[in-house]
Design an enzyme around this catalytic site. Structure first.
Site, PDB file in Angstrom:
ATOM      1  N   PHE A 140      -1.220  -2.366   1.746  1.00 48.89           N
ATOM      2  CA  PHE A 140      -0.618  -2.044   0.470  1.00 48.89           C
ATOM      3  C   PHE A 140      -0.420  -0.402   0.600  1.00 48.89           C
ATOM      4  CE2 PHE A 140      -2.451  -5.734  -1.966  1.00 48.89           C
ATOM      5  CZ  PHE A 140      -1.558  -6.904  -1.302  1.00 48.89           C
TER       6      PHE A 140
ATOM      7  N   SER B 169      -2.608 -11.689   0.262  1.00 44.41           N
ATOM      8  CA  SER B 169      -2.595 -10.623   1.669  1.00 44.41           C
ATOM      9  C   SER B 169      -4.012 -10.561   2.292  1.00 44.41           C
ATOM     10  CB  SER B 169      -2.220  -9.269   1.184  1.00 44.41           C
ATOM     11  OG  SER B 169      -2.206  -8.371   2.421  1.00 44.41           O
TER      12      SER B 169
END
Length: 289
Positions: free
Chosen positions: A117, A178
Site C-alpha cells: 500500500f 492483501s
C-alpha cells in the site's frame, strides 16, 4: 500499439515501467487533443451492466493497484475502461515495503507484488478525483489501513476513509485481503470482520440519515480462504448489509508458476493467469451458496 511498446517496457524494471506508463496516462488526461485521439483508437461498444445500483458502461474495468493515487485515471478512461478503481488508499501517506517489490513472469503471464500500500494518503487522492469526470465513468476507491495501525484499531482507519470518500466515489472496496500488509488478512476472520463491517454499516446509515446517498460497499476477499472461512465471511457480509464481493485479491500460492523460476519464491501476492482458475472456483462457490 502494445506490440510495439511491450519490448521497451519489458526492458525496464516492473516498477519503473509502471511509473512511466502511469505518468504517460496522466499526461494524456492533461492534454485533451491527445486524449481525444486515444479515445478514437480505443472506441468500445456500450454494453451497460447494472450492479449495486450503478450503471457500468461496459464489463471491463481497471482494478486497484495500478493507479494508487488517482494520478492517471482521466487518461486511462481513454483506453475504454468502463470503471476505474483507485487505490489502495490509506488515511496517511506511507512508503510501502522496500524495493524491489514487483516481479514479472512473462512465460506464465503473472506478477508477484509486495508493494504494501505505498501512496500519498487520503487527502491527496481526494483532491485528485474531485471535479468533472467523463460521462458514464464509474470511479471506485479501494481503502485499507495504514501499516502502523494496530489491528484492533483498524476500524478507525476504514471509518476515516469512508467519511472522506463517501461523497466522491461511486463505490468503495474494503480491502481486508492483501497479503502484503502484516496481519491484514486476519481481518477476514468472522469476529474481526463482523466488528469492522458493522462499524462501517452503522456509519454509512448515519450518513444516509443526514441526506447523503448510500455509497455501495464491496468487500475484497482473498482467494486463499478455505470453504469454511469463505462461508463465515459471506455470512458476515449479509449480516452487515454489504452490497457485494470483489473476487479476488492476489494469492500466496505459487501454483501456476514454473518451478525454479528466479523470484518465484519472493514474498508477496501472485496475480495474472495463474489466479484465473482459483478466482473462478471462488465465484462458483459464492453463486452456489
Amino acid at each position: 500499439m502494445y506490440g510495439l511498446l511491450r519490448p521497451l517496457l519489458f526492458s525496464l524494471s516492473p516498477e519503473r515501467a509502471h511509473h512511466i506508463t502511469l505518468q504517460l496516462m496522466r499526461l494524456v488526461g492533461l492534454l485533451p487533443p491527445l486524449g481525444a485521439m486515444l479515445c478514437k483508437i480505443y472506441t468500445v461498444p456500450v454494453r451497460p451492466v447494472l450492479a449495486f445500483g450503478l450503471t457500468f458502461p461496459n464489463m471491463v474495468g481497471l482494478a486497484a493497484g495500478y493507479d494508487k493515487d488517482g494520478i492517471g485515471w482521466r487518461g486511462l478512461t481513454c483506453l475504454g475502461f468502463g470503471h476505474i478503481e483507485i487505490g489502495t488508499v490509506t488515511p496517511r501517506p506511507q512508503p510501502g515495503n522496500s524495493k524491489p517489490r514487483l516481479f514479472r513472469f512473462p512465460r506464465n503471464e503473472a506478477l508477484i507484488n509486495h508493494m504494501g500500500f505505498p501512496g500519498k494518503g487520503a487527502t491527496f487522492v481526494a483532491n485528485r478525483i474531485q471535479g468533472a469526470r467523463p460521462e458514464g465513468l464509474v470511479i471506485g476507491v479501494n481503502i485499507g489501513k495504514n501499516a502502523d495501525t494496530r489491528l484492533e484499531n483498524a476500524a478507525e482507519d476504514y471509518l476515516e476513509l469512508l467519511r472522506v470518500f463517501e461523497p466522491l466515489a461511486d463505490y468503495l472496496a474494503i480491502n481486508v485481503s492483501s497479503p502484503n500488509t502484516v496481519g491484514l488478512r486476519r481481518l477476514q476472520a468472522r469476529e474481526a470482520l463482523l466488528e469492522l463491517l458493522t462499524a462501517l454499516d452503522v456509519e454509512r446509515r448515519a450518513m444516509l440519515d443526514d441526506g447523503d446517498d448510500q455509497v455501495p460497499l464491496l468487500v475484497k476477499l482473498s482467494p486463499d480462504l478455505t470453504d469454511n472461512e469463505l462461508e463465515d465471511a459471506l455470512d458476515v457480509l449479509f449480516q452487515t448489509h454489504m452490497d457485494g464481493v470483489i473476487v479476488s485479491n492476489t494469492t500466496v500460492s505459487r501454483d501456476g508458476l514454473d518451478p525454479g523460476l528466479k523470484h518465484a519464491t519472493e514474498t508477496g501476492g501472485l496475480s495474472g493467469a495463474p489466479l484465473g482458475k482459483r478466482s473462478t472456483q471462488m465465484i462458483e462457490k459464492i453463486y452456489k451458496r
